[in-house]
Scaffold this motif. Structure first.
Motif, PDB file in Angstrom:
ATOM      1  N   ARG A  65       0.854  -1.194   0.000  1.00 26.69           N
ATOM      2  CA  ARG A  65       0.000   0.000   0.000  1.00 26.69           C
ATOM      3  C   ARG A  65       0.891   1.245   0.000  1.00 26.69           C
ATOM      4  O   ARG A  65       0.992   1.974   0.988  1.00 26.69           O
ATOM      5  CB  ARG A  65      -0.952  -0.038   1.187  1.00 26.69           C
ATOM      6  CG  ARG A  65      -1.984  -1.151   1.053  1.00 26.69           C
ATOM      7  CD  ARG A  65      -3.123  -1.057   2.057  1.00 26.69           C
ATOM      8  NE  ARG A  65      -4.227  -1.893   1.610  1.00 26.69           N
ATOM      9  CZ  ARG A  65      -4.412  -3.164   1.977  1.00 26.69           C
ATOM     10  NH1 ARG A  65      -3.565  -3.735   2.821  1.00 26.69           N
ATOM     11  NH2 ARG A  65      -5.433  -3.853   1.511  1.00 26.69           N
ATOM     12  N   HIS A  98      -7.965  -8.704   4.233  1.00 28.31           N
ATOM     13  CA  HIS A  98      -7.608  -7.443   3.585  1.00 28.31           C
ATOM     14  C   HIS A  98      -8.586  -6.319   3.915  1.00 28.31           C
ATOM     15  O   HIS A  98      -8.909  -5.500   3.053  1.00 28.31           O
ATOM     16  CB  HIS A  98      -7.535  -7.660   2.071  1.00 28.31           C
ATOM     17  CG  HIS A  98      -6.519  -8.673   1.656  1.00 28.31           C
ATOM     18  ND1 HIS A  98      -5.189  -8.358   1.448  1.00 28.31           N
ATOM     19  CD2 HIS A  98      -6.626 -10.014   1.441  1.00 28.31           C
ATOM     20  CE1 HIS A  98      -4.529  -9.456   1.104  1.00 28.31           C
ATOM     21  NE2 HIS A  98      -5.374 -10.472   1.095  1.00 28.31           N
ATOM     22  N   ALA A 100      -8.010  -3.726   5.476  1.00 23.97           N
ATOM     23  CA  ALA A 100      -7.349  -2.423   5.333  1.00 23.97           C
ATOM     24  C   ALA A 100      -7.675  -1.787   3.992  1.00 23.97           C
ATOM     25  O   ALA A 100      -7.616  -0.561   3.851  1.00 23.97           O
ATOM     26  CB  ALA A 100      -5.838  -2.574   5.493  1.00 23.97           C
ATOM     27  N   ILE A 105      -8.586  -1.097   9.749  1.00 24.68           N
ATOM     28  CA  ILE A 105      -7.279  -1.639  10.107  1.00 24.68           C
ATOM     29  C   ILE A 105      -7.442  -2.739  11.149  1.00 24.68           C
ATOM     30  O   ILE A 105      -7.998  -2.520  12.223  1.00 24.68           O
ATOM     31  CB  ILE A 105      -6.349  -0.538  10.643  1.00 24.68           C
ATOM     32  CG1 ILE A 105      -6.166   0.560   9.589  1.00 24.68           C
ATOM     33  CG2 ILE A 105      -5.011  -1.129  11.050  1.00 24.68           C
ATOM     34  CD1 ILE A 105      -5.548   0.082   8.299  1.00 24.68           C
ATOM     35  N   CYS A 107      -4.836  -5.485  12.814  1.00 29.02           N
ATOM     36  CA  CYS A 107      -3.415  -5.833  12.831  1.00 29.02           C
ATOM     37  C   CYS A 107      -3.152  -7.331  12.774  1.00 29.02           C
ATOM     38  O   CYS A 107      -2.000  -7.745  12.603  1.00 29.02           O
ATOM     39  CB  CYS A 107      -2.743  -5.223  14.064  1.00 29.02           C
ATOM     40  SG  CYS A 107      -2.597  -3.418  13.962  1.00 29.02           S
ATOM     41  N   ILE A 111      -1.582  -5.936   6.073  1.00 25.62           N
ATOM     42  CA  ILE A 111      -1.593  -4.480   5.978  1.00 25.62           C
ATOM     43  C   ILE A 111      -0.880  -4.001   4.711  1.00 25.62           C
ATOM     44  O   ILE A 111      -1.479  -3.348   3.857  1.00 25.62           O
ATOM     45  CB  ILE A 111      -0.942  -3.848   7.221  1.00 25.62           C
ATOM     46  CG1 ILE A 111      -1.652  -4.339   8.495  1.00 25.62           C
ATOM     47  CG2 ILE A 111      -0.996  -2.327   7.124  1.00 25.62           C
ATOM     48  CD1 ILE A 111      -3.123  -4.011   8.559  1.00 25.62           C
ATOM     49  N   SER A 112       0.404  -4.300   4.577  1.00 26.80           N
ATOM     50  CA  SER A 112       1.155  -3.864   3.394  1.00 26.80           C
ATOM     51  C   SER A 112       2.336  -4.803   3.186  1.00 26.80           C
ATOM     52  O   SER A 112       3.250  -4.851   4.013  1.00 26.80           O
ATOM     53  CB  SER A 112       1.645  -2.425   3.565  1.00 26.80           C
ATOM     54  OG  SER A 112       2.247  -1.959   2.369  1.00 26.80           O
ATOM     55  N   ASP A 128       4.940  -8.567   6.317  1.00 19.88           N
ATOM     56  CA  ASP A 128       3.995  -7.450   6.380  1.00 19.88           C
ATOM     57  C   ASP A 128       4.674  -6.268   7.063  1.00 19.88           C
ATOM     58  O   ASP A 128       5.042  -6.334   8.239  1.00 19.88           O
ATOM     59  CB  ASP A 128       2.751  -7.875   7.159  1.00 19.88           C
ATOM     60  CG  ASP A 128       1.622  -6.865   7.064  1.00 19.88           C
ATOM     61  OD1 ASP A 128       1.900  -5.680   6.807  1.00 19.88           O
ATOM     62  OD2 ASP A 128       0.463  -7.260   7.251  1.00 19.88           O
ATOM     63  N   GLY A 130       3.431  -3.371   7.911  1.00 15.80           N
ATOM     64  CA  GLY A 130       2.614  -2.656   8.882  1.00 15.80           C
ATOM     65  C   GLY A 130       2.503  -1.167   8.623  1.00 15.80           C
ATOM     66  O   GLY A 130       1.979  -0.427   9.461  1.00 15.80           O
ATOM     67  N   ILE A 132       1.239   1.879   5.869  1.00 14.08           N
ATOM     68  CA  ILE A 132       0.445   2.185   4.684  1.00 14.08           C
ATOM     69  C   ILE A 132       0.803   3.576   4.168  1.00 14.08           C
ATOM     70  O   ILE A 132       1.399   4.382   4.886  1.00 14.08           O
ATOM     71  CB  ILE A 132      -1.068   2.085   4.965  1.00 14.08           C
ATOM     72  CG1 ILE A 132      -1.496   3.092   6.031  1.00 14.08           C
ATOM     73  CG2 ILE A 132      -1.440   0.676   5.389  1.00 14.08           C
ATOM     74  CD1 ILE A 132      -3.008   3.135   6.237  1.00 14.08           C
ATOM     75  N   CYS A 142       0.363  -0.733  12.261  1.00 16.01           N
ATOM     76  CA  CYS A 142       0.469  -2.015  12.960  1.00 16.01           C
ATOM     77  C   CYS A 142       1.942  -2.402  13.087  1.00 16.01           C
ATOM     78  O   CYS A 142       2.778  -1.953  12.295  1.00 16.01           O
ATOM     79  CB  CYS A 142      -0.265  -3.126  12.198  1.00 16.01           C
ATOM     80  SG  CYS A 142      -2.055  -2.939  12.138  1.00 16.01           S
TER      81      CYS A 142
END
Length: 226
Positions: A65, A98, A100, A105, A107, A111-112, A128, A130, A132, A142
């Motif tokens: 993200r 997903h 997010a 959000i 955790c 997340i990303s 991940d 965490g 964005i 996160c």
């Protein structure tokens, strides 16, 4: 609108190696669930893959993200499709991970994700970050984590969260390398004797995860090939 061409290529073992286009997209598209909020927030021009892994029957993509509008940060397409097609992406392991993408959000979800890696035991390691909108306002929402999925069942088998003492305010964990060469003959069949090396892109540093002892440790002054 800024257009881009995304290609997945495979190198053919011929006398003069050539590349074959496996999949291609001008913009990524997803097989969305019946969720109008998710569809409304989708911004295709912000949805750019940075990671690729090849499974037995799927190709897995990491789609961080970087900016808003990314519906799913890990997705897959079948390997059995004809060359050169532009398949819609399926969220991995499913859309419940997903949230997010619709602004919720969670955790424990995804997340990303910049990179995913497969190991010899048919597991998918997902790093991940965490974070964005990292290209805009760098929001850490996160703690970063590693999630390990069984690719045969798509079920989570292990999760590892990074402790605060291994992170800096600007830490961005983007790359993951698995080292299975350290496995001894006694442990090679257990899938537990494995090292994972994780790079911190913004604050240059590396961490290592030793699965046998479920332990994350910091590494410094290591070569920058990660």
């Amino acid at each position: 609108m800024r257009h881009q061409m995304i290609l997945l290529c495979a190198c053919l073992a011929t006398v003069s190696a050539t590349l074959e286009v496996v999949n291609q997209w001008s913009l990524l598209q997803f097989d969305f669930p019946p969720d109008p909020v998710l569809l409304e927030k989708f911004e295709p021009e912000n949805t750019v893959p940075t990671g690729l892994e090849i499974g037995w029957d799927k190709l897995y993509l990491g789609i961080p993200r970087l900016r808003s509008g990314v519906p799913a940060t890990v997705a897959w397409v079948p390997r059995s499709l004809p060359p050169g097609v532009s398949p819609v992406l399926q969220a991995y392991p499913d859309w419940s991970w997903h949230t997010a993408g619709r602004g919720d959000i969670n955790c424990t979800g995804l997340i990303s994700v910049y990179r995913v890696r497969a190991d010899r035991c048919n597991r998918l390691w997902v790093l991940d970050a965490g974070v964005i909108t990292s290209l805009d306002d760098f929001r850490r929402v996160c703690p970063p984590k590693i999630l390990i999925f069984d690719m045969a069942t798509d079920r989570l088998v292990r999760s590892v969260y990074f402790p605060r003492e291994l992170l800096r305010p600007s830490s961005l964990l983007t790359n993951l390398v698995l080292d299975e060469t350290r496995s001894s003959s006694r442990l090679s069949s257990t899938c537990d004797h494995l090292y994972a090396y994780i790079s911190d892109t913004v604050a240059p540093e590396y961490s290592a995860y030793q699965q046998q002892f479920l332990q994350l440790v910091p590494l410094r002054r290591v070569p920058s090939f990660l």
